[in-house]
Write a protein that holds these residues in place. Structure first.
Motif: not given
Length: 153
Positions: A67-71
């Protein structure tokens, strides 16, 4: 605080983020599932919401590193410094887990909040749940450890 509501999807989340922005609160705890973070950050970054200046964000382990990498870069920069809390899990090295597992069979379904409102079939079907389920099965180790840690916190 706002509950997760399956209906309304991303628009419901955006509406709740706008509501959060009106509170003047500076510390946010996001207990959520995968896929929610990007919507929260996108909405929180809008100038009219401005939820990432002088605020602190804490997220649960329901928010994955994916999720964090998708930002995107702007979103990651805004989220920089957030704290991610993870449960220790059902591990023999975890003293709190050992206590939970040892006490598991003494728990009573009847003492759970709202038990009297459960359908009669459920009440009779689950009366010995804690006595017949092994606390060391994977599901209890994963879910039980998180729930126990959350309640104990």
């Amino acid at each position: 605080t706002f509950p997760f509501i399956r209906t309304g999807g991303a628009e419901n989340i955006r509406a709740q983020v706008r509501r959060m922005a009106q509170t003047q609160v500076q510390v946010f705890l996001l207990v959520s599932l995968d896929g929610v973070l990007k919507t929260v950050v996108e909405e929180g970054l809008k100038p009219e919401n401005d939820l990432f200046n002088d605020t602190m964000w804490v997220v649960s382990d329901g928010i994955s590193t994916g999720d964090i990498r998708s930002l995107n870069e702007q979103e990651r920069n805004a989220f920089q410094g957030a704290l991610r809390v993870v449960s220790a899990g059902g591990d023999a090295q975890n003293e709190r887990w050992n206590t939970f597992a040892e006490e598991f069979s003494s728990f009573s379904v009847e003492s759970l909040p709202g038990f009297s409102e459960w359908p009669a079939a459920w009440q009779s079907a689950y009366t010995n749940l804690f006595q017949v389920v092994d606390p060391n099965i994977l599901e209890v180790k994963n879910v039980g450890a998180f729930a126990y840690d959350a309640v104990a916190s």
